[in-house]
Each structure stands twice: as C-alpha cells, then as structure tokens.
Design an enzyme around this catalytic site. Structure first.
Site, mmCIF file in Angstrom:
data_model
loop_
_atom_site.group_PDB
_atom_site.id
_atom_site.type_symbol
_atom_site.label_atom_id
_atom_site.label_comp_id
_atom_site.label_asym_id
_atom_site.label_seq_id
_atom_site.Cartn_x
_atom_site.Cartn_y
_atom_site.Cartn_z
ATOM 1 N N HIS A 1 2.805 4.754 13.302
ATOM 2 C CA HIS A 1 3.876 3.834 12.893
ATOM 3 C C HIS A 1 3.447 2.941 11.734
ATOM 4 C CE1 HIS A 1 7.780 2.331 13.289
ATOM 5 N NE2 HIS A 1 7.803 1.946 14.555
ATOM 6 N N ASP B 1 7.967 5.253 9.502
ATOM 7 C CA ASP B 1 8.964 4.421 10.181
ATOM 8 C C ASP B 1 9.738 5.259 11.203
ATOM 9 O OD1 ASP B 1 8.308 2.156 8.718
ATOM 10 O OD2 ASP B 1 9.708 2.674 7.107
#
Length: 512
Positions: free
Chosen positions: A483, A487
């Site tokens: 992450h 995204d």
C-alpha cells in the site's frame, strides 16, 4: 636441488618472519603446494613449492626473520635427481626412504566449493555421498551443498581416493572454500593408510590447547606485551591463526569484548516451553534447512517492511475451460506441451500490469522504480520448500512459450536443479494454492515486488447470471499489494482487469 626463496614482499617491505611451516624435511610436495607462511608488518605471504619433489632441508625455521630472496629451503626434484639425496637421509632414518618413493606418484587434488551464484557467498554442507577412504571416479558426486535457494552438487575433479573431508555435514562454507582432498590416480589407494601415521602423533600432543594452529610469533610477542591471552582475540589468519594486526585491533578496542558479550543471550530470549519426558521421547528435532530459514526470513521481512493489504474478487472460469477443451489437443500436437490454466493467468496479469504499472514497480529507498517489462515469478512447491522461478519478458511471449518454460521450471524444481539465475529478477508473482485445494488465502509479497496474485481452487457454485441462478466453475482471486506504492483504486482496477480477461479471453487478443 631447487631453492625455495623469499618472494617479493611488496613495496618498502624488506623482511618477514617465518610464521609456519606446513611441511617437514622428507615430505613429498607437489608444484605450487603451500610450503610455509611468512608474516610481514602488514600482510601474510604464502610460499608455494617451485617444483615437485621432496623437501630436503629447511634453512629458515619458524620464528626466524628473513630478507627478500633469502633461502628458505631446498627441494629435491622428482625424477632422476630423486635418488641422490636419499642416501643422505638414510644416516638419520632409513625407514622414510621407501615411504617417500611409494607416495611420490600420489598427487593431492583439493575439492573446492563451486560458484554459488550472484550475491551468494556461503552454503551449508548438507550431505556427503562418500566417506574417507572411498574410491571416486572423475565427475562422481561427492557431496551436496545447500544455499539460500538451491542445492548444488559437487563432483570429484579427478579419479582417485577421498583422503580427507575438510568440511563435514552441517558446516557452513564460503565460496571457493576447501571441502575435501582427493589422492589422484591409482596410487591414491596408498593414501588412506598414509593418513593413519599422521593422526597417531596427535595422540601424544596434550589436548589442553584446544587449537592445533600455531599463532604468529610476532602476535605472541604483542600479546605478551599487551597482557592478553589467545582466548581474548579472534584470529583472522589461516585456520584461525592470530596475527599481529589481530592483537593490535584487540588492544585498540579493549571494551569491545564485554559489550559484545551482553547481547549474546538474545536468541534465547523466548525459550521453548518445557515438555514432559514422555512427549520429548516422541519428538524429533531437525535443523532447519537454509532454504526454509530464508523463506521464513524473507516472508517475515515482507510483513515487517511493506504496508501489505489484500483485495479479493472471483472469476467465472467457464470461458477459459471451454476454450481450453476446444483447442488443447491441437495445441499439444503443435507445440509439444499441454495447455494449462497458468498461461492464461500470466497473460491476463501482463495485460492488467500495462494499465496499472505501479503493481509491477518497486520501492528503492526514496525512489519508485517502474519496470517497462514483466518478469513473471511463478511459485512452485518442492519437497524442500517454495521456490519462485521467473519467466522473463512474459509480456512478449505467447501461450506456448510460457507453458514450455513453466513445465521446464517445474521439472527442474522437483529435481533440485534450479539455479540462482532462474529465480532472480522477478517483477510480479503468481502463486497457485488451488493445486493443493485452497479455497481462499492471502498471499505474502515476494520482496522487493509490490504485488502477488493468489489463485485458488476451481469450485462449482451457484451464481446469478442475467437474473438467473446458474452453476458455474468459480475461482477466488486474491491480490496482495504494498500500500506504500499501490493505492486501493489501482489494486482493485488491476484485479478487475484480470477477471475480465479471464472471463472473456478474446479481450487478450483484442488488447481490451
């Protein structure tokens, strides 16, 4: 007679101390075999034999200071000149004469650790297939080494007799380290008996020292002046010999030993809970292999380093299964390999990575490296653990090429023949837990990659299609991603594109 002289010692170095003699008068030597070790102010110099023959005389004993080109010893060369020095020796000892003549034809060959692969500096000796005294043929497997990822077989460089095993099973060895010694040729059969006398004098040596290498004379003097014992110093010389610079380093950092000793108990900070004697008798303790230890370390590092998250979706496999059933026989007949599901997933992922390139990227410090190629890692289970060979430039290959490479990697993995080059450079990974019956799981990233796709079991389930409940072969897909660089929108988009390409494989042809 051939003279053994002090070699050039380096710029501005005019003298050295004879630290150790590895041979004694009467010993047979081969050309380039190490005779002695000299110690200068800065370096240790090994002196090889300039010719094969018998060491006749040592002129400069251990501890003596010698200048450049000074005479260290003399060698009686093998051949016509060999009998000449022998009568001189019979006055002192007539017995060694036949032994020297008998062993004259034996050539000792070292078995070294082969190249282990890029960035691999050490290995563990896992198995010896031969024992000391065994006859070996050239290229016959002597032992097997285990690195972080692959097993390496070590063949015998010559035919002869295995006379010594330097690195036993379980020992950790560095690249190019010595593993064993083979007595070359038919005369090698004499080598094992010759080994016995070499061992017997050791029985007369008091076992108090716990160390059978002699420290450098200059190091002994420096230790005496500094008030240090050998136990307080780590030797960096040959076979752990303490050198002058080791003493200087210990004197320069007197507080280093106690500070270093303090963290030592850390590995035992979480001891194993006590078990009953009955339970202990039914347990088996096996040392973790280097491969398994590396897998554990890398996966835990991935959890600790990456901001790992997993997103899920499911795919209707009807389209692929229908296409595969229609063309599998023609495909195999033309290409010589079966049409499996994996090539569809590889092509679908390559297709999706074009739209979402961050899933194919990696973080390097403060930079993001976007890769304009797809080196697809395909996880393969082996008896020793999980390995990930890489299909390079998978985005430029067709179904047949991908299937052939995956089949070849699978066979090499089962046979333990994968190399380090086969498993390096992957940019994205696919793991198929479905072959073992897994219905759903969250795969762990293969660092430094930012994405991994988990495939699962194909299971018929009721689903709604055009308002009707129908039974379809469904598979859950899981994308784990970092992450920090990917995204949520990008991860979900990637998985949706993979789903679309798998449910309608024609999209791959149309680049949609």
């Amino acid at each position: 007679m051939t003279d053994v002289r002090v070699p050039t010692l380096g710029e501005s170095v005019s003298e050295a101390t004879v630290a150790t003699w590895f041979k004694k008068p009467g010993d047979t030597v081969v050309q380039d075999e190490m005779l002695c070790e000299l110690e200068t102010d800065k370096v240790t110099v090994e002196v090889p034999a300039p010719a094969a023959g018998t060491l006749a005389e040592i002129v400069a004993p251990e501890g003596e200071t010698v200048g450049v080109n000074a005479l260290l010893a003399t060698i009686t060369e093998a051949g016509a000149a060999a009998p000449a020095p022998q009568p001189k020796k019979t006055e002192a000892a007539a017995a060694p004469q036949p032994a020297a003549q008998e062993s004259k034809e034996v050539k000792m060959t070292d078995v070294m650790v082969p190249a282990l692969g890029e960035s691999v500096s050490e290995a563990t000796v896992s198995t010896w297939f031969k024992k000391v005294g065994d006859t070996v043929a050239q290229d016959e497997m002597l032992c097997e080494l285990e690195t972080d990822k692959v097993s390496v077989e070590v063949p015998s460089p010559v035919a002869g007799v295995l006379t010594e095993i330097v690195a036993p099973e379980g020992a950790t060895v560095m690249a190019s380290a010595k593993l064993a010694v083979v007595a070359e040729g038919a005369a090698g059969t004499v080598a094992p008996p010759a080994q016995a006398p070499a061992v017997s004098p050791a029985a007369d040596v008091p076992p108090v020292t716990g160390k059978d290498v002699e420290n450098a004379p200059s190091a002994k003097k420096a230790m005496a002046e500094a008030g240090l014992s050998a136990d307080q110093i780590t030797g960096t010389g040959r076979d752990g010999r303490i050198m002058k610079e080791d003493v200087a380093a210990a004197v320069a950092k007197p507080a280093a030993a106690p500070v270093a000793a303090a963290p030592a108990p850390a590995p035992a900070a979480v001891p194993r809970a006590a078990v009953s004697a009955d339970d202990a008798s039914r347990e088996e303790r096996v040392k973790m292999t280097r491969l398994r230890a590396t897998i554990a370390r890398r996966l835990k590092d991935a959890q600790n380093t990456a901001a790992m998250l997993t997103t899920y979706n499911e795919v209707d496999m009807s389209g692929i299964m229908e296409l595969r059933n229609t063309y599998k026989e023609q495909f195999e007949k033309k290409h010589g390999v079966k049409l499996g599901f994996m090539s569809f997933f590889v092509k679908a992922c390559c297709h999706a990575l074009v739209e979402v390139p961050e899933v194919n990227a990696e973080i390097d410090g403060g930079d993001v490296i976007y890769k304009h190629y797809v080196h697809m890692g395909v996880a393969v289970g082996t008896p020793n653990g999980l390995v990930v060979p890489v299909v390079r430039d998978a985005d430029q290959k067709g179904f047949a090429e991908i299937e052939k490479e995956i089949a070849a990697y699978g066979k090499r993995a089962r046979d333990g023949k994968l190399t380090m080059a086969d498993m390096q450079g992957g940019s994205f990974t696919i793991s198929n837990g479905g072959v073992y019956g897994s219905l759903m799981s969250s795969p762990i990233l293969n660092p430094p990659q930012s994405g991994i796709l988990g495939m699962h079991k194909i299971q018929e389930r009721p689903v709604v299609v055009n308002g009707q409940i129908v039974i379809r072969p469904m598979m859950y897909l899981a994308l784990s991603y970092d992450h920090r660089i990917v995204d949520g929108k990008g991860a979900v988009t990637f998985l949706v594109r993979v789903k679309e390409a798998l449910e309608d494989p024609r999209r791959l042809l149309m680049d949609l």
